[in-house]
Enzyme design. Structure first.
Site, PDB file in Angstrom:
ATOM      1  N   LYS A 105       0.951  -1.101   0.038  1.00 41.47           N
ATOM      2  CA  LYS A 105       0.165   0.106   0.136  1.00 41.47           C
ATOM      3  C   LYS A 105       0.737   1.356  -0.042  1.00 41.47           C
ATOM      4  O   LYS A 105       2.036   1.235   0.298  1.00 41.47           O
ATOM      5  CB  LYS A 105      -0.958   0.111   1.110  1.00 41.47           C
ATOM      6  CG  LYS A 105      -0.216   0.305   2.540  1.00 41.47           C
ATOM      7  CD  LYS A 105      -1.105   0.317   3.745  1.00 41.47           C
ATOM      8  CE  LYS A 105      -0.544   0.462   5.026  1.00 41.47           C
ATOM      9  NZ  LYS A 105      -1.514   0.305   6.195  1.00 41.47           N
ATOM     10  N   ARG A 107       0.442   5.863   0.528  1.00 41.76           N
ATOM     11  CA  ARG A 107      -0.111   6.625   1.298  1.00 41.76           C
ATOM     12  C   ARG A 107      -0.130   8.113   0.259  1.00 41.76           C
ATOM     13  O   ARG A 107       0.950   8.771   0.701  1.00 41.76           O
ATOM     14  CB  ARG A 107       0.226   7.124   2.818  1.00 41.76           C
ATOM     15  CG  ARG A 107       0.030   5.950   3.483  1.00 41.76           C
ATOM     16  CD  ARG A 107       0.290   6.408   4.999  1.00 41.76           C
ATOM     17  NE  ARG A 107      -0.184   5.150   6.038  1.00 41.76           N
ATOM     18  CZ  ARG A 107      -1.406   4.847   6.436  1.00 41.76           C
ATOM     19  NH1 ARG A 107      -2.326   5.727   6.032  1.00 41.76           N
ATOM     20  NH2 ARG A 107      -1.566   3.817   7.161  1.00 41.76           N
ATOM     21  N   ASP A 131      -4.459  -8.588  10.565  1.00 42.45           N
ATOM     22  CA  ASP A 131      -3.605  -6.991  10.745  1.00 42.45           C
ATOM     23  C   ASP A 131      -3.843  -6.649  12.041  1.00 42.45           C
ATOM     24  O   ASP A 131      -4.634  -7.552  12.943  1.00 42.45           O
ATOM     25  CB  ASP A 131      -4.661  -6.026   9.951  1.00 42.45           C
ATOM     26  CG  ASP A 131      -3.660  -4.802   9.342  1.00 42.45           C
ATOM     27  OD1 ASP A 131      -2.509  -4.753  10.040  1.00 42.45           O
ATOM     28  OD2 ASP A 131      -3.936  -4.132   8.700  1.00 42.45           O
ATOM     29  N   ASP A 135      -8.898   0.390  11.225  1.00 40.68           N
ATOM     30  CA  ASP A 135      -9.656   1.677  11.620  1.00 40.68           C
ATOM     31  C   ASP A 135     -10.764   2.228  10.681  1.00 40.68           C
ATOM     32  O   ASP A 135     -11.982   1.705  10.730  1.00 40.68           O
ATOM     33  CB  ASP A 135      -8.421   2.665  11.380  1.00 40.68           C
ATOM     34  CG  ASP A 135      -8.800   4.320  12.074  1.00 40.68           C
ATOM     35  OD1 ASP A 135      -9.927   4.367  12.544  1.00 40.68           O
ATOM     36  OD2 ASP A 135      -8.069   5.037  11.963  1.00 40.68           O
ATOM     37  N   THR A 136     -10.581   2.895   9.703  1.00 38.08           N
ATOM     38  CA  THR A 136     -11.642   3.121   8.497  1.00 38.08           C
ATOM     39  C   THR A 136     -11.879   2.244   7.733  1.00 38.08           C
ATOM     40  O   THR A 136     -12.869   1.836   6.975  1.00 38.08           O
ATOM     41  CB  THR A 136     -11.247   4.435   7.804  1.00 38.08           C
ATOM     42  OG1 THR A 136     -10.189   4.217   6.916  1.00 38.08           O
ATOM     43  CG2 THR A 136     -10.956   5.727   8.922  1.00 38.08           C
ATOM     44  N   GLY A 137     -10.815   1.075   7.667  1.00 36.69           N
ATOM     45  CA  GLY A 137     -11.069  -0.092   6.756  1.00 36.69           C
ATOM     46  C   GLY A 137     -10.716   0.259   5.395  1.00 36.69           C
ATOM     47  O   GLY A 137     -11.269  -0.427   4.349  1.00 36.69           O
ATOM     48  N   GLY A 138     -10.394   1.484   5.032  1.00 36.02           N
ATOM     49  CA  GLY A 138      -9.972   1.805   3.555  1.00 36.02           C
ATOM     50  C   GLY A 138      -8.949   0.906   2.905  1.00 36.02           C
ATOM     51  O   GLY A 138      -9.344   0.347   2.022  1.00 36.02           O
ATOM     52  N   THR A 139      -7.886   0.652   3.536  1.00 35.22           N
ATOM     53  CA  THR A 139      -7.029  -0.110   2.927  1.00 35.22           C
ATOM     54  C   THR A 139      -7.343  -1.421   2.876  1.00 35.22           C
ATOM     55  O   THR A 139      -6.945  -2.396   1.864  1.00 35.22           O
ATOM     56  CB  THR A 139      -5.681  -0.145   3.840  1.00 35.22           C
ATOM     57  OG1 THR A 139      -5.178   1.236   3.930  1.00 35.22           O
ATOM     58  CG2 THR A 139      -4.500  -1.024   3.225  1.00 35.22           C
TER      59      THR A 139
END
Length: 230
Positions: A105, A107, A131, A135-139
């Site tokens: 990934k 950023r 993991d 957090d937001t689950g975006g990745t």
């Protein structure tokens, strides 16, 4: 059943030699003297310079030796490369006995991540994404979508901490996964709903056992699958 263990154990251990990028000529000379081949280790760099090491053959149960010279202008990189090679070898002796895929990934800006690529053969396979936290689950959603594009079968997600900020739980419920499991280290009221994909498991027993063993001056590593005496 113990009678079967009294005879000679049918265990065969292979000797395997690999080379880092520090001094492949020296590694080849050593291999020639020993009469073994240098092969099966793939070393690459991601676009941002991160190192990647992958064994292209099984080393489970084998004696693995890595030749790496650490000198010159890039000692830090060579040391990190050696550590990554060792880690890759250890990840092949793990309890699941599974192959490993890596999601790379980047950023583009603060608090935003995007999946650049997924390395590994996952077509038709059941995938487990592990993991430390969500957090937001975006990745995570990006990784899930990439795995599906590459032909993955069922996808399971697990993490230690389910922070689940913004609408992370809803995004996971709508994602093409079979299940997402986190611990109850952080309370999540929207988990464990009937028919839902997001679930929690309790770690109270592990903490209680750890506290008890420390109080009784007993080892604690066994609680987490280790074999240390501390």
């Amino acid at each position: 059943m113990y009678e079967d263990l009294k005879g000679e154990l049918p265990i065969t251990t292979e000797f395997k030699l690999y080379s880092g990028s520090g001094n492949p000529q020296l590694a080849q000379e050593i291999a020639d003297i020993l009469g073994v081949e240098l092969s099966g280790l793939k070393l690459e760099k991601f676009a941002n310079g991160e190192l990647y090491a992958r064994f292209e053959e099984s080393v489970r149960g084998d004696d693995v030796f890595v030749i790496q010279s650490m000198a010159g202008q890039n000692v830090n990189d060579l040391l990190m490369e050696l550590l990554i090679i060792i880690d890759a070898a250890k990840r092949l002796s793990d309890y699941l006995g599974c192959s490993l895929a890596i999601a790379h990934k980047g950023r583009p800006k603060h608090n935003m991540a995007e999946v650049m690529a997924v390395i590994g053969d996952i077509e038709g396979k059941t995938c487990i994404i592990n993991d430390d936290m969500i957090d937001t689950g975006g990745t995570l959603i990006g990784s899930i979508n990439e795995l599906k594009k590459m032909g993955a079968g069922d996808i399971y997600v697990c993490a230690t901490h389910g922070i689940f900020s913004r609408n992370a739980v809803q995004r996971l419920e709508e994602a093409p996964i079979a299940e997402c499991v986190v611990t109850n280290a952080i309370a999540e009221p929207d988990a464990n709903k009937p028919g839902g994909k997001v679930k929690t498991i309790s770690i109270a027993n592990e903490f209680a056992e750890c506290i008890y063993n420390v109080f009784m001056s007993r080892p604690v590593s066994g609680i987490f699958g280790g074999n240390s005496t501390i």
